[in-house]
Structures are given as structure tokens and as C-alpha cells.
Write an enzyme that holds these catalytic residues in place. Structure first.
Site, PDB file in Angstrom:
ATOM      1  CD  GLU A   1       9.987   2.354   6.058  1.00 55.00           C
ATOM      2  OE1 GLU A   1       9.221   2.660   6.996  1.00 55.00           O
ATOM      3  OE2 GLU A   1      10.103   1.192   5.651  1.00 55.00           O
TER       4      GLU A   1
ATOM      5  CG  ASP B   1      11.371   0.321   2.927  1.00 54.41           C
ATOM      6  OD1 ASP B   1      12.056   0.691   3.871  1.00 54.41           O
ATOM      7  OD2 ASP B   1      10.148   0.084   2.997  1.00 54.41           O
TER       8      ASP B   1
ATOM      9  CD  GLU C   1      11.464  -4.822   3.627  1.00 55.01           C
ATOM     10  OE1 GLU C   1      11.312  -4.981   4.838  1.00 55.01           O
ATOM     11  OE2 GLU C   1      10.529  -4.830   2.818  1.00 55.01           O
TER      12      GLU C   1
ATOM     13  CG  ASN D   1       6.892   0.376  -0.411  1.00 55.13           C
ATOM     14  OD1 ASN D   1       6.402   1.223  -1.167  1.00 55.13           O
ATOM     15  ND2 ASN D   1       6.164  -0.353   0.399  1.00 55.13           N
TER      16      ASN D   1
ATOM     17  NE  ARG E   1      -1.073  -3.124  -3.843  1.00 53.42           N
ATOM     18  CZ  ARG E   1       0.200  -2.858  -3.622  1.00 53.42           C
ATOM     19  NH1 ARG E   1       1.126  -3.501  -4.327  1.00 53.42           N
ATOM     20  NH2 ARG E   1       0.547  -1.983  -2.733  1.00 53.42           N
TER      21      ARG E   1
END
Ligand SMILES: *[C@@H]1O[C@H](CO)[C@@H](O)[C@H](O)[C@H]1NC(C)=O
Length: 275
Positions: free
Chosen positions: A108, A110, A112, A127, A262
Site C-alpha cells: 500500500e 498512502d 491521507e 505511509n 516508538r
């Protein structure tokens, strides 16, 4: 006598030309109008997605959003679309625009667009997924109001690289780094999708701001879709490199490659490569 013959004839010619020109205009208009019907299917939304003339619109209300997808699948190429995002108080709405293959191990690419309150900036979220795994988010603010006019959002996808462009300005490049063990989306054909949906649970700072349904229906518009084969593509040249640097320095608001919270035990391998 000769004069009047000529003028009669030229009048006829003019009439003929006018007629032909109008026919041509009609033809041009119709071929643009059918562009979306030829390339896309509105796939959900119970009539909330519409193709009117050469513009496709998606809308969202309390009951449902809407979406469309390309009839064709693509395997590399360059895809351009002009989009005008939901204006006004668009907080809670998300306009997703992406290439995707199917299944649990899908690839994918992306774009958004996360709406915001009136006058506040949109977030452009990007992404890249390879074989079902994403977690490579980068977010940007646009340097213009994406709701007042159409702007061109492009994906360049080759076996060597993926480039996200906004009005020809590269905002992100994801290079093929298979040589250092980073999977790259290149084995699966992808379709183009877009949808407008309500995401106030996650889009607005963890559901802090709710979608204001008194403003609905929310509408995003699309026009001038274009797809080019891989053979006419090219990589980033040095002026594009400069622009990419400018975007990263001035308009990037999140990069997974710098999110130490993260990735406390080290960043993914592609983050160590300088872009
Ligand atoms: C909305 O605007 C505020 C203020 O500029 C910003 O902090 C926030 O990240 C924006 N929200 C989205 C979803 O872009």
C-alpha cells in the site's frame, strides 16, 4: 457578382467551422466527462459518491461516507489526481487516497488527509506498506490551503523508488533498500482507491475533537486523473532533491525515523539511510 459569391461561400465556411468547433468542444467535454466513468467505479456510499461532468465528488454525512476505486490494477507508473479537500470545519473527516493490493500481505502507498477546524491546518499523513506491514508514517503540513482550490497529488512508483509529490514538489521518497533487507512493494499489482470517512476516534488528537455533523454533508472533489506508464518515469533530479529537503525541513511534522519513544531499541534499517 464574384464578390458576393465569395462572401456567401465564406459565410458557409464560417458556419461550417463554427459547427465543427462546437462539435469538437462537445467531444472534448464528453471525453473528459467520461474519463472518471472509464477509469473508476464508485464502490460504496449509497449515492454519496457522484460523477458530474469531469468532476467526481465524495461526500460524508452522519449515516455514511463514500468511496471509489480504479477499474484497473497498476504495476508501476505515475498516477496524478487533482483533489480539493473538504472545506470549512472538516475536523474528524479523513480523505484517504492510496494505491493498494489485496489480502493480508498487501502492499500500500498512502496519502491521507486529516481534516481540522475552520482555519486550522490539515495534516497530510503518508505511509508505505510492504507485505502487510506499514508503520512507516511521515506527516506534513501543506504550504497552501488545500480546500480552496484543486491541487495535484501524485505517486511515482518504480522498481527503484516511490515518490510522493504535491504540485510537482516531492514530499517523500521511499527508495528500494532491499539490499539492506528492507522489503519493497514491487511484486503485487495495486488498484487506486479513495474514500471519505469519519475518523474522529483517531484523527483528532485521540478523539478530542468530534465531527460537527451540523456542517455535513462534507464533500471532497477530484478531477484530471492521469496515469503514465513506467517507461516515461524518472527519479529525483537535483532540483527535486532540493525541494524534498525544503519540505522535510519546513513542512514535515512527524517522521517515524526520529520517533525514539516508538523505537526505543533502535530504528528500522531504512532510517539509517540518508534521504
Ligand atoms: C489542527 O490544528 C491544530 C492547531 O494548529 C494542530 O495542533 C492539530 O495537529 C491539527 N489537527 C490535525 C488533525 O491536523
Amino acid at each position: 457578382m464574384a464578390f458576393s459569391y465569395i462572401s456567401f461561400d465564406s459565410q458557409k465556411t464560417r458556419l461550417f467551422l463554427t459547427f465543427t468547433f462546437q462539435l469538437l468542444l462537445l467531444f472534448v467535454h464528453q471525453s473528459r466527462a467520461t474519463n472518471f466513468n472509464k477509469h473508476f467505479d464508485i464502490t460504496w456510499g449509497g449515492g454519496r459518491g457522484k460523477i458530474i461532468g469531469d468532476v467526481l465528488t465524495l461526500s460524508l454525512d452522519r449515516v455514511s461516507g463514500s468511496g471509489f476505486q480504479s477499474k484497473k490494477e497498476y504495476h508501476f507508473g505515475r498516477i496524478d489526481m487533482q483533489i480539493k479537500l473538504v472545506p470549512g470545519n472538516s475536523a474528524g473527516t479523513v480523505t484517504a487516497y492510496y494505491l493498494s493490493s489485496q489480502g493480508p500481505t498487501h502492499d500500500e502507498i498512502d496519502f491521507e488527509f486529516l481534516g481540522n477546524s475552520t482555519g486550522e491546518p490539515y495534516t497530510l499523513h503518508t505511509n508505505v506498506y510492504t507485505q502487510g506491514k506499514g508503520e512507516r508514517e511521515q506527516q506534513f503540513r501543506m504550504w497552501f490551503d488545500p480546500t480552496s482550490k484543486f491541487h495535484t497529488y501524485s505517486i511515482v512508483w518504480t522498481p527503484q523508488t516511490i515518490i510522493f509529490l504535491v504540485d510537482e514538489t516531492p514530499i517523500r521518497e521511499f527508495k528500494n533498500m532491499e539490499s539492506i533487507g528492507v522489503p519493497f512493494p514491487k511484486h503485487q499489482r495495486m488498484r487506486l482507491y479513495s474514500s471519505l470517512w469519519n475518523a474522529d476516534e483517531w484523527a483528532t488528537r485521540g478523539g478530542l475533537v468530534k465531527t460537527d455533523w451540523t456542517q455535513s454533508p462534507f464533500t471532497a472533489s477530484y478531477r484530471n486523473f492521469g496515469v503514465k506508464a513506467r517507461s516515461v518515469l524518472f527519479g529525483l533530479d537535483s532540483t527535486r532533491d532540493q525541494k524534498l529537503k525544503w519540505v522535510r525541513e519546513n513542512h514535515m511534522i512527524y517522521n517515524y525515523c526520529t520517533d525514539t519513544k516508538r523505537f526505543p531499541r533502535g530504528f528500522p534499517p531504512e532510517c539509517t539511510v540518508k534521504v
